[in-house]
Design a protein around this motif. Structure first.
Motif, PDB file in Angstrom:
ATOM      1  N   PRO A 275       3.013  18.260  39.181  1.00  0.00           N
ATOM      2  CA  PRO A 275       3.984  17.846  40.203  1.00  0.00           C
ATOM      3  C   PRO A 275       4.054  18.847  41.353  1.00  0.00           C
ATOM      4  N   ALA A 276       3.930  20.144  41.053  1.00  0.00           N
ATOM      5  CA  ALA A 276       3.972  21.171  42.101  1.00  0.00           C
ATOM      6  C   ALA A 276       2.848  20.970  43.100  1.00  0.00           C
ATOM      7  N   LEU A 277       1.641  20.758  42.596  1.00  0.00           N
ATOM      8  CA  LEU A 277       0.491  20.584  43.480  1.00  0.00           C
ATOM      9  C   LEU A 277       0.602  19.281  44.273  1.00  0.00           C
ATOM     10  N   ARG A 278       1.023  18.221  43.607  1.00  0.00           N
ATOM     11  CA  ARG A 278       1.144  16.925  44.295  1.00  0.00           C
ATOM     12  C   ARG A 278       2.194  16.970  45.401  1.00  0.00           C
ATOM     13  N   SER A 279       3.206  17.812  45.218  1.00  0.00           N
ATOM     14  CA  SER A 279       4.287  17.894  46.208  1.00  0.00           C
ATOM     15  C   SER A 279       3.972  18.843  47.356  1.00  0.00           C
ATOM     16  N   GLY A 280       2.855  19.572  47.251  1.00  0.00           N
ATOM     17  CA  GLY A 280       2.446  20.430  48.355  1.00  0.00           C
ATOM     18  C   GLY A 280       2.643  21.910  48.153  1.00  0.00           C
ATOM     19  N   SER A 524     -14.105  24.219  51.774  1.00  0.00           N
ATOM     20  CA  SER A 524     -12.662  24.395  51.819  1.00  0.00           C
ATOM     21  C   SER A 524     -11.941  23.447  50.864  1.00  0.00           C
ATOM     22  N   ASP A 525     -10.796  23.916  50.373  1.00  0.00           N
ATOM     23  CA  ASP A 525      -9.930  23.048  49.573  1.00  0.00           C
ATOM     24  C   ASP A 525      -8.752  22.535  50.401  1.00  0.00           C
ATOM     25  N   GLN A 526      -8.834  22.758  51.708  1.00  0.00           N
ATOM     26  CA  GLN A 526      -7.756  22.357  52.601  1.00  0.00           C
ATOM     27  C   GLN A 526      -8.073  21.022  53.281  1.00  0.00           C
ATOM     28  N   LYS A 527      -7.027  20.305  53.588  1.00  0.00           N
ATOM     29  CA  LYS A 527      -7.183  19.019  54.263  1.00  0.00           C
ATOM     30  C   LYS A 527      -7.935  19.158  55.576  1.00  0.00           C
ATOM     31  N   ASP A 528      -7.628  20.229  56.336  1.00  0.00           N
ATOM     32  CA  ASP A 528      -8.247  20.409  57.652  1.00  0.00           C
ATOM     33  C   ASP A 528      -9.590  21.136  57.588  1.00  0.00           C
ATOM     34  N   TYR A 575     -14.139   9.637  53.272  1.00  0.00           N
ATOM     35  CA  TYR A 575     -13.452   9.282  52.030  1.00  0.00           C
ATOM     36  C   TYR A 575     -12.067   9.935  51.983  1.00  0.00           C
ATOM     37  N   LEU A 576     -12.003  11.217  52.338  1.00  0.00           N
ATOM     38  CA  LEU A 576     -10.735  11.940  52.300  1.00  0.00           C
ATOM     39  C   LEU A 576      -9.727  11.357  53.278  1.00  0.00           C
ATOM     40  N   LYS A 577     -10.199  10.940  54.426  1.00  0.00           N
ATOM     41  CA  LYS A 577      -9.323  10.330  55.425  1.00  0.00           C
ATOM     42  C   LYS A 577      -8.751   9.019  54.905  1.00  0.00           C
ATOM     43  N   GLU A 578      -9.580   8.248  54.247  1.00  0.00           N
ATOM     44  CA  GLU A 578      -9.144   6.953  53.710  1.00  0.00           C
ATOM     45  C   GLU A 578      -8.133   7.108  52.579  1.00  0.00           C
ATOM     46  N   HIS A 579      -8.159   8.245  51.904  1.00  0.00           N
ATOM     47  CA  HIS A 579      -7.296   8.440  50.729  1.00  0.00           C
ATOM     48  C   HIS A 579      -6.219   9.504  50.942  1.00  0.00           C
ATOM     49  N   GLU A 580      -6.012   9.898  52.193  1.00  0.00           N
ATOM     50  CA  GLU A 580      -5.068  10.985  52.442  1.00  0.00           C
ATOM     51  C   GLU A 580      -3.624  10.612  52.129  1.00  0.00           C
ATOM     52  N   ASP A 582      -2.765   8.647  49.497  1.00  0.00           N
ATOM     53  CA  ASP A 582      -2.639   8.260  48.089  1.00  0.00           C
ATOM     54  C   ASP A 582      -1.481   9.025  47.446  1.00  0.00           C
ATOM     55  N   ALA A 583      -0.929   8.457  46.384  1.00  0.00           N
ATOM     56  CA  ALA A 583       0.181   9.110  45.679  1.00  0.00           C
ATOM     57  C   ALA A 583      -0.230  10.479  45.143  1.00  0.00           C
ATOM     58  N   VAL A 584      -1.444  10.569  44.641  1.00  0.00           N
ATOM     59  CA  VAL A 584      -1.994  11.849  44.207  1.00  0.00           C
ATOM     60  C   VAL A 584      -2.966  12.323  45.270  1.00  0.00           C
ATOM     61  N   ARG A 585      -2.726  13.496  45.781  1.00  0.00           N
ATOM     62  CA  ARG A 585      -3.593  13.991  46.836  1.00  0.00           C
ATOM     63  C   ARG A 585      -5.032  14.109  46.347  1.00  0.00           C
ATOM     64  N   PRO A 586      -5.998  13.761  47.165  1.00  0.00           N
ATOM     65  CA  PRO A 586      -7.398  13.912  46.750  1.00  0.00           C
ATOM     66  C   PRO A 586      -7.752  15.383  46.582  1.00  0.00           C
ATOM     67  N   ASP A 587      -8.714  15.642  45.730  1.00  0.00           N
ATOM     68  CA  ASP A 587      -9.213  16.998  45.523  1.00  0.00           C
ATOM     69  C   ASP A 587     -10.232  17.279  46.624  1.00  0.00           C
ATOM     70  N   TYR A 588      -9.780  17.960  47.671  1.00  0.00           N
ATOM     71  CA  TYR A 588     -10.614  18.135  48.863  1.00  0.00           C
ATOM     72  C   TYR A 588     -11.920  18.866  48.554  1.00  0.00           C
ATOM     73  N   MET A 589     -11.829  19.927  47.770  1.00  0.00           N
ATOM     74  CA  MET A 589     -13.045  20.686  47.482  1.00  0.00           C
ATOM     75  C   MET A 589     -14.014  19.860  46.631  1.00  0.00           C
ATOM     76  N   LEU A 590     -13.492  19.199  45.619  1.00  0.00           N
ATOM     77  CA  LEU A 590     -14.354  18.402  44.747  1.00  0.00           C
ATOM     78  C   LEU A 590     -15.075  17.314  45.521  1.00  0.00           C
ATOM     79  N   GLN A 591     -14.348  16.595  46.360  1.00  0.00           N
ATOM     80  CA  GLN A 591     -14.958  15.500  47.104  1.00  0.00           C
ATOM     81  C   GLN A 591     -16.012  16.006  48.095  1.00  0.00           C
ATOM     82  N   ARG A 592     -15.782  17.167  48.652  1.00  0.00           N
ATOM     83  CA  ARG A 592     -16.759  17.741  49.579  1.00  0.00           C
ATOM     84  C   ARG A 592     -17.969  18.308  48.838  1.00  0.00           C
ATOM     85  N   ALA A 593     -17.768  18.674  47.570  1.00  0.00           N
ATOM     86  CA  ALA A 593     -18.856  19.269  46.781  1.00  0.00           C
ATOM     87  C   ALA A 593     -19.762  18.224  46.146  1.00  0.00           C
TER      88      ALA A 593
END
Length: 605
Positions: A275-280, A524-528, A575-580, A582-593
């Motif tokens: 919950p901590a990670l999902r909430s930011g 990066s594991d960041q959205k930007d 993909y990340l833009k399309e799912h930004e 979502d209720a559960v934030r996408p794993d930015y690093m995983l998707q980029r890797a």
């Protein structure tokens, strides 16, 4: 079983879930003789005995003992008083009064005015918000670097001022005598509040701490003057740490915290999927308030109690984010947090398995066995070996050295030297067993970040040096020292000395101390897609110095560059833009890797 384990284990963990001081669990008869025994053991067994600064050790021992008193007290060089404003956030000084000591005017006690703490904190927060709100991202990062540099200057100034006082063992003895005479007077926190939780009520100390508590804290302070990873633990605390590393299910937000008392409470890392990670909430966030109430000068245990609560309820955290110099309120709905040392998943659409190793520390079931079981689970779901495998070591703080070597061997076909240990007495090489769980040609990727430390850095550097895996993510923590856990005993109980006894080296002969493991591909594991400042070994005061960096490997660099040419990063960003949202934030690093592992799979085919 406990005694045998403690005598043989070498610990590389840079993080513990709670310290002896925070839990107030200390041997009931720990006294001056035990303090001396710890110092003797440390002097005989520390990695670099020539680097031990006896006077600095006594300073840190005395300061830690004073800081452990329930009343908000600090031990300071008298010369520092005139510079408090210079190093206070935004020049706003915490009010209080000077308590002079009868035997010296070179150092003093400073008692913070507890009634003004929240007022001053709010004033600083307002000034901070006013200054930070007008800055862009680059300006924020520049200010964050300046703040870090200022903190380092402050530490150096304090060290120099303490050196000038000539503080020694006799001064330490006088401070402990002062605590003995005044422990009742300063034995109650002016901000003490009723506990909102009955959890672990039997561990709650009653009345002012006794002198055994202060001698134990003093010993911890002396050890930490060697380097930031040395420590002293009560055996019950250590047992709890091991159990929780393997399985720690509870109701809360799902994050590891550190600090407390006179230090800021900092988010070490949110658990993946929590919950901590999902909430930011992010690693490095500094918690200022819980449900609108300041947590300044509260123990870590008390802060954790305020944050934890029944599933479905909401807790509000006000946090400062040093990496971008913002203050924000984060509301988190509590849930049941199931935290296992190892778990796995299978991405059916990609035919890729993922094994997440959160720790190399265990209580009963070895991590090696858990990893074998995790890969078998992937094979069952995949109907055989997957097309590729990801080992996720992000935010893995380390653990048992032997397990790190054995787990690394699960992914290498032959017996190989995984790491070398070098101390002031000898050196030795540690080899893998040569019993892999997957085919040697199966494409393998390892994810790392600034939270990957110690044992996880051993694994990542070995797989990189032997060309067995592609290392992707961000530079790791940079802790290349080994701590040994050694049991010592009082007349009636046991405590554990955690002491740095060696450096470890990667198979190619370099050490990642401070430098960290440099990923083959930085992601990066960041959205930007940015790489904000992270807390690493170099940010810890009195850390061991770095040595020569790893030599370049032109052949590997050529392969990595060829791999990059096969990947279009825009696809992952799409993909990340399309799912930004979502209720559960996408794993930015995983998707980029993922595209890079897919490219490795195509190369193999």
């Amino acid at each position: 079983m406990m005694a045998k384990f403690c005598k043989t284990v070498l610990i590389l963990s840079f993080l513990t879930f709670g310290t002896a001081g925070n839990l107030q669990a200390v041997p009931g008869d720990f006294g001056p003789a035990d303090f001396s025994r710890v110092l003797t053991y440390a002097h005989l067994n520390y990695l670099d005995r020539r680097s031990i600064d006896e006077e600095r050790g006594y300073v840190d021992a005395a300061r830690t003992a004073i800081n452990s008193m329930p009343a908000p007290l600090e031990l300071l060089p008298a010369s520092y008083l005139d510079r408090r404003k210079e190093f206070s956030p935004f020049g706003v000084v915490m009010p209080g009064k000077v308590l002079k000591l009868p035997w010296t005017d070179k150092y003093v006690l400073f008692q913070i005015d507890a009634s003004k703490v929240e007022e001053i904190r709010n004033k600083r927060d307002e000034l901070q918000k006013k200054k930070w709100d007008g800055l862009n991202q680059d300006q924020r990062e520049n200010e964050a670097r300046k703040l870090k540099e200022k903190q380092q200057v402050q530490r150096k100034v304090l060290d120099d001022m303490w050196d000038a006082t000539g503080f020694d063992g006799q001064d330490f003895t006088r401070i402990m005598s002062w605590i003995q005479d005044n422990r009742l007077r300063f034995g109650t926190s002016p901000e003490s509040q009723p506990q909102e939780s009955e959890e672990e009520e039997e561990e709650k100390p009653s009345g002012p701490p006794s002198m055994n508590f202060y001698y134990f804290q003093a010993a911890r302070g002396f050890l930490k003057s060697f380097d930031p990873h040395a420590d002293l633990l009560d055996s019950k605390v250590w047992e709890k740490i091991r159990k929780e590393s393997e399985d720690a299910t509870f109701e809360g937000i799902g994050a590891i915290l550190r600090g407390g008392d006179e230090e800021d409470v900092i988010v070490e890392t949110p658990f993946p999927g929590s919950p901590a990670l999902r909430s930011g909430l992010k690693a490095g966030d500094i918690i200022r308030k819980v449900d609108g109430k300041s947590i300044s000068n509260l123990s870590l245990r008390e802060v954790v109690k305020r944050i934890r609560g029944p599933r479905g309820t909401v807790v509000s955290l006000e946090v400062d984010r040093p990496t971008d110099l913002t203050t924000r309120e984060i509301k988190i709905e509590r849930d049941v947090i199931e935290r296992k040392a190892v778990d796995s998943s299978y991405l059916k659409e990609h035919k890729i398995g993922i094994i997440h190793i959160r720790s190399f520390l265990f209580h009963e079931t070895p991590i090696t066995e858990m990893v074998r079981e995790a890969y078998e689970d992937i094979k069952k779901e995949a109907g055989g070996d997957p097309a590729g495998l990801i080992i996720d070591l992000r935010n893995n703080p380390g653990g048992d050295l032997g397990e790190a070597v054995r787990v690394t061997g699960l992914f290498m076909e032959e017996e190989r030297i995984v790491t070398s240990l070098k101390s002031n007495r000898n050196s030795r090489e540690l080899e893998s067993d040569g019993y892999p769980v997957l085919p040697d040609k199966l494409p393998l990727m390892v994810l790392v970040d600034a939270g990957s430390a110690s044992a996880s850095e051993i694994m990542a550097s070995a797989l990189q040096d032997y060309g067995r895996a592609l290392i992707v993510g961000d530079r790791t923590f940079g802790k290349a020292t080994v701590q040994q856990i050694q049991p010592l005993e009082t007349n009636s109980s046991r405590y554990l000395v955690k002491l740095t006894i060696a450096r470890y080296y990667a198979p190619n002969g370099y050490t990642v101390q401070v430098h960290g493991v440099q990923p083959d591909i930085r992601i990066s594991d960041q959205k930007d897609g940015e790489f904000p400042l992270r807390f690493r070994e170099e940010d810890m005061w009195h850390h061991l110095p770095e040595l020569a960096q790893k030599d370049p490997n032109p052949q590997r660099e050529k392969w990595v560059q060829a791999l990059k040419k096969q990947v279009d990063p825009k696809q992952a960003e799409k993909y990340l833009k399309e799912h930004e949202n979502d209720a559960v934030r996408p794993d930015y690093m995983l998707q980029r890797a993922l595209p890079y592992l897919k490219a490795m799979i195509q190369e193999k085919d």
